[in-house]
Scaffold this motif. Structure first.
Motif, PDB file in Angstrom:
ATOM      1  N   GLU A   1       0.847  -1.179   0.000  1.00  0.00           N
ATOM      2  CA  GLU A   1       0.000   0.000   0.000  1.00  0.00           C
ATOM      3  C   GLU A   1       0.883   1.229   0.000  1.00  0.00           C
ATOM      4  OE1 GLU A   1      -3.488   2.114   2.759  1.00  0.00           O
ATOM      5  OE2 GLU A   1      -2.654   0.153   3.305  1.00  0.00           O
ATOM      6  N   ASN A   2       0.510   2.248  -0.773  1.00  0.00           N
ATOM      7  CA  ASN A   2       1.313   3.464  -0.882  1.00  0.00           C
ATOM      8  C   ASN A   2       1.242   4.270   0.417  1.00  0.00           C
ATOM      9  OD1 ASN A   2       2.284   6.121  -1.627  1.00  0.00           O
ATOM     10  ND2 ASN A   2       2.044   5.477  -3.750  1.00  0.00           N
ATOM     11  N   PRO A   3       2.395   4.592   1.018  1.00  0.00           N
ATOM     12  CA  PRO A   3       2.381   5.313   2.304  1.00  0.00           C
ATOM     13  C   PRO A   3       1.715   6.681   2.238  1.00  0.00           C
ATOM     14  CG  PRO A   3       4.599   5.244   1.387  1.00  0.00           C
ATOM     15  CD  PRO A   3       3.779   4.301   0.570  1.00  0.00           C
ATOM     16  N   LEU A   4       1.692   7.314   1.070  1.00  0.00           N
ATOM     17  CA  LEU A   4       1.057   8.642   0.978  1.00  0.00           C
ATOM     18  C   LEU A   4      -0.457   8.564   1.109  1.00  0.00           C
ATOM     19  CD1 LEU A   4       2.934  10.772  -1.712  1.00  0.00           C
ATOM     20  CD2 LEU A   4       3.320  10.604   0.733  1.00  0.00           C
ATOM     21  N   PHE A   5      -1.016   7.377   0.937  1.00  0.00           N
ATOM     22  CA  PHE A   5      -2.458   7.230   1.001  1.00  0.00           C
ATOM     23  C   PHE A   5      -2.906   6.420   2.215  1.00  0.00           C
ATOM     24  CE2 PHE A   5      -1.442   7.911  -3.445  1.00  0.00           C
ATOM     25  CZ  PHE A   5      -2.337   8.907  -3.799  1.00  0.00           C
TER      26      PHE A   5
END
Length: 354
Positions: A348-352
């Motif tokens: 999962e993308n850390p920015l989201f």
């Protein structure tokens, strides 16, 4: 061996466990690691020695190789990069100068694939020409076979670099220049050998929106459940080549590849930003664009065991991070190897992260 995993950025859990805690993630809210020049095989040692004697810096930058592309995908890598050279009549790259300069090297094209018309896959004509897929047709067929054997796979991002640069000296191969017709043939080759059913196209992402960029900024990327078994391509080109690909195809209508288009243009969706410290990357990612960046290049980081660019790439939120070192180098002593937590290449993308 030091294995950098960006642990501080995300819970140390397998990617699939993270995904299962939420509803389907759109593909712009994941982060993957993949390879750069994914087809590249090692230069023969005798030829490499000759190159090193002439230009040691260039030789060092070429001193790496990759597993076969299917093997990389089996490991979990989800980005591949393929360099393509046009070869309308066939045979242009069949007799590399390097084989003449150093006799006794193993053959590299025992089946005569380089003699056939069609796009060829190699890094540097005449010198760095050994490839696990000598033609784009072969590369795509390898990907199709792997995909159909693994139909539930998460989406695979493919960078296609249209190359026509050369050594401007007599006796060396002079590549064909890409034209509008060449790019039409490139699209046709991808469709014919991979199949539209395996591809996420710009038209699919644009959907009902007026422009591709509007669709992307509105969050119209497909979710993982809809992207299973699919590939998404981006053309690594700017300037004239990019314009040739876009011209006549506003918002990339009826095109197969996404373009490395600038924000604010109708075609903007998937961007290449090779510098992982570029402060614009997280801004672009949060807006909804896909961004590819690099953890390392030209063997430099691996030789120094320098993980700072990889760490910056992780923090940037760029959805695709490329490396030459998902495994340790076998060409020189180094502990440099990268992955996310627990040796994964998908998360999962850390920015989201919520």
């Amino acid at each position: 061996m030091r294995l950098i995993t960006c642990v501080g950025l995300l819970l140390v859990l397998p990617a699939i466990a993270l995904i299962s805690k939420r509803e389907d993630l759109p593909i712009n809210e994941i982060q993957v690691i993949g390879s750069h020049n994914s087809y590249k095989q090692a230069i023969d040692p005798a030829l490499f020695k000759l190159i090193s004697a002439s230009d040691s810096a260039t030789a060092k930058s070429l001193d790496y190789e990759h597993l076969g592309m299917a093997e990389q995908l089996n490991m979990g890598l989800r980005n591949l990069e393929i360099d393509v050279y046009a070869d309308e009549k066939g045979g242009k790259y069949a007799h590399p100068k390097g084989l003449e300069l150093v006799k006794g090297q193993p053959e590299f094209d025992g089946k005569g694939e380089m003699d056939k018309p069609g796009f060829k896959v190699l890094h540097v004509p005449d010198f760095d020409f050994r490839s696990s897929a000598l033609s784009l047709k072969s590369a795509l067929q390898q990907l199709k076979k792997w995909s159909e054997n693994n139909p539930q796979h998460t989406p695979v991002f493919i960078t296609l670099e249209a190359k026509d640069d050369s050594i401007k000296r007599k006796g060396f191969t002079q590549p064909e220049v890409f034209t509008a017709n060449t790019f039409d043939e490139l699209d046709a080759t991808v469709l014919e050998n991979l199949g539209k059913e395996h591809i996420i196209t710009p038209d699919e992402v644009r959907g009902k929106y007026k422009t591709l960029e509007e669709a992307v900024l509105t969050g119209n990327w497909p979710k993982l459940s809809k992207a299973k078994g699919k590939f998404i391509f981006v053309l690594d080109a700017i300037g004239k080549k990019r314009s040739l690909y876009i011209n006549g195809h506003a918002s990339l209508a009826q095109r197969v590849l996404f373009a490395n288009a600038d924000a604010g243009t109708p075609e903007a969706a998937f961007m290449i930003r090779n510098n992982p410290t570029d402060v614009q990357i997280p801004v672009l990612v949060k807006k909804g664009y896909l961004v590819r960046t690099r953890a390392d290049s030209d063997t430099k980081q691996a030789r120094k065991n320098d993980f700072s660019d990889f760490e910056a790439a992780c923090k940037s939120g760029a959805q695709i991070i490329t490396t030459d070192y998902y495994k340790k180098s076998t060409h020189f002593k180094s502990d440099y190897v990268v992955s996310f937590a627990d040796g994964k290449y998908f998360r999962e993308n850390p920015l989201f992260k919520k």
